[in-house]
Motif scaffolding. Sequence first.
Motif, short mmCIF file in Angstrom:
data_model
loop_
_atom_site.label_atom_id
_atom_site.label_comp_id
_atom_site.label_asym_id
_atom_site.label_seq_id
_atom_site.Cartn_x
_atom_site.Cartn_y
_atom_site.Cartn_z
N UNK A 1 -4.22 5.31 -0.26
CA UNK A 1 -3.07 5.86 0.79
C UNK A 1 -1.78 5.00 0.60
N UNK A 2 -0.55 5.56 0.83
CA UNK A 2 0.68 4.75 0.81
C UNK A 2 0.32 3.43 1.72
N UNK A 3 0.64 2.41 1.15
CA UNK A 3 0.56 1.19 2.05
C UNK A 3 1.72 0.42 2.21
N UNK A 4 2.76 0.60 1.43
CA UNK A 4 4.21 -0.12 1.41
C UNK A 4 5.25 0.89 1.34
N UNK A 5 6.13 0.57 2.12
CA UNK A 5 7.46 1.15 1.76
C UNK A 5 8.70 0.32 1.86
N UNK A 6 9.62 0.49 0.81
CA UNK A 6 10.95 -0.36 0.59
C UNK A 6 11.91 0.41 0.49
N UNK A 7 12.97 -0.07 0.79
CA UNK A 7 14.41 0.49 0.53
C UNK A 7 15.13 -0.31 -0.61
N UNK A 8 15.33 0.53 -1.48
CA UNK A 8 16.38 -0.03 -2.58
C UNK A 8 17.75 0.54 -2.59
N UNK A 9 18.58 -0.49 -2.21
CA UNK A 9 19.76 0.06 -1.95
C UNK A 9 21.32 -0.80 -2.48
N UNK A 10 22.45 -0.71 -1.95
CA UNK A 10 23.55 -1.43 -2.85
C UNK A 10 23.79 -2.59 -1.56
N UNK A 49 4.65 2.92 -2.26
CA UNK A 49 3.64 2.48 -2.88
C UNK A 49 2.20 2.52 -2.38
N UNK A 50 1.40 3.26 -3.38
CA UNK A 50 -0.16 3.50 -3.04
C UNK A 50 -0.85 2.53 -3.37
N UNK A 51 -1.47 2.14 -2.59
CA UNK A 51 -2.57 1.11 -2.67
C UNK A 51 -3.74 1.09 -3.71
N UNK A 52 -4.27 0.29 -4.51
CA UNK A 52 -5.39 0.71 -5.36
C UNK A 52 -6.20 -0.97 -5.14
N UNK A 53 -7.40 -0.63 -5.56
CA UNK A 53 -8.30 -1.57 -5.06
C UNK A 53 -7.81 -3.09 -5.51
N UNK A 54 -7.63 -3.43 -6.98
CA UNK A 54 -7.21 -4.40 -7.64
C UNK A 54 -6.29 -4.23 -8.80
N UNK A 55 -5.81 -5.48 -9.56
CA UNK A 55 -5.12 -5.30 -10.84
C UNK A 55 -5.61 -4.30 -11.97
N UNK A 56 -6.97 -4.29 -12.02
CA UNK A 56 -7.41 -3.62 -13.16
C UNK A 56 -7.46 -2.21 -12.75
N UNK A 57 -7.68 -1.66 -11.42
CA UNK A 57 -7.44 -0.23 -11.05
C UNK A 57 -5.93 0.08 -11.14
N UNK A 58 -5.13 -0.99 -10.67
CA UNK A 58 -3.80 -0.67 -10.68
C UNK A 58 -3.11 -0.23 -12.16
N UNK A 59 -3.74 -1.24 -13.07
CA UNK A 59 -3.35 -1.04 -14.62
C UNK A 59 -4.21 0.51 -15.33
N UNK A 130 -4.69 14.67 -6.51
CA UNK A 130 -5.94 14.92 -6.44
C UNK A 130 -6.97 14.09 -7.03
N UNK A 131 -6.86 14.30 -8.46
CA UNK A 131 -7.60 13.43 -9.44
C UNK A 131 -7.50 11.77 -9.25
N UNK A 132 -6.20 11.44 -9.22
CA UNK A 132 -6.12 9.98 -9.30
C UNK A 132 -6.51 9.17 -8.07
N UNK A 133 -5.96 9.91 -6.93
CA UNK A 133 -6.24 9.28 -5.72
C UNK A 133 -7.40 10.01 -4.65
N UNK A 134 -7.65 11.00 -5.30
CA UNK A 134 -8.76 11.58 -4.19
C UNK A 134 -8.29 12.39 -3.01
N UNK A 135 -6.81 12.54 -3.17
CA UNK A 135 -6.32 13.29 -1.85
C UNK A 135 -6.73 14.73 -1.85
N UNK A 136 -6.86 15.42 -0.64
CA UNK A 136 -7.50 16.65 -0.50
C UNK A 136 -6.36 17.43 -0.01
N UNK A 137 -6.00 18.88 -0.60
CA UNK A 137 -5.27 19.79 -0.10
C UNK A 137 -5.95 20.43 1.11
#
Length: 233
Positions: A1-10, A49-59, A130-137
Amino acid sequence: MFIRYELRTIEVDAARAFYAKLLGYDRAVIWPLHEQARARGAMPHWLGSVGVAGVEQLDGTAEEFVTRGATVLGPRHPTPDGRHAAVLRDPGGAILGLTTAAGPSVAPAVEVSWRVLNTNHIADAVRNYETLFGWKIARDAAVGPYGTFHEFWWDTLQPRSAGAMADVAGRMGVHPHWLFFFDVESLDPAVELTRQAGGTAIDGVVTPTGERVAICEDPQRAAFGLVERFVTR
């Protein structure tokens, strides 16, 4: 799921003052938009940003996204709270972050109640997420002039709406992007505050489940949504 939100601005200080007044708290993570990104034409935006278990899963997730047509925007990098992160443009063109979930257990700095992926390729988006994160419609919902929203959820034990995917193909001026909705106590004053500060906002609309929402841009043109807190009577 999304675990981080950040604003990129000027103008970071101006953005912080605006959102503190709008949301009633000053916890937003706000960064200056990198000069190289601005040179490429990037506009201020909220990054989720969607959270994943660790560096290996992130890559591995980033690599799988690339095989499906995504683009990695820069190398993997550490975050101030001890995580690792990467930024991608998903196969449909929407910007998305990936971050490792390992690290301090903290709630997202801003309170996001709903998330909408606006995409030109709805079937591919549904399949990829659905495939990458297991989300369900969960269901489809018609939302007037905004078309059909394909609601998704990510908690398999307590399924409830986490957001939706919307087909924006043919909708003039709408580009692929993730749009994040923030809770406010009362929608109309929040919309007026946004306009008075130099931003834009549509008049509030009512969703099929009864919430009043508005789509806005802040004074530096970063898009976001507002949701009036819904109380069942």
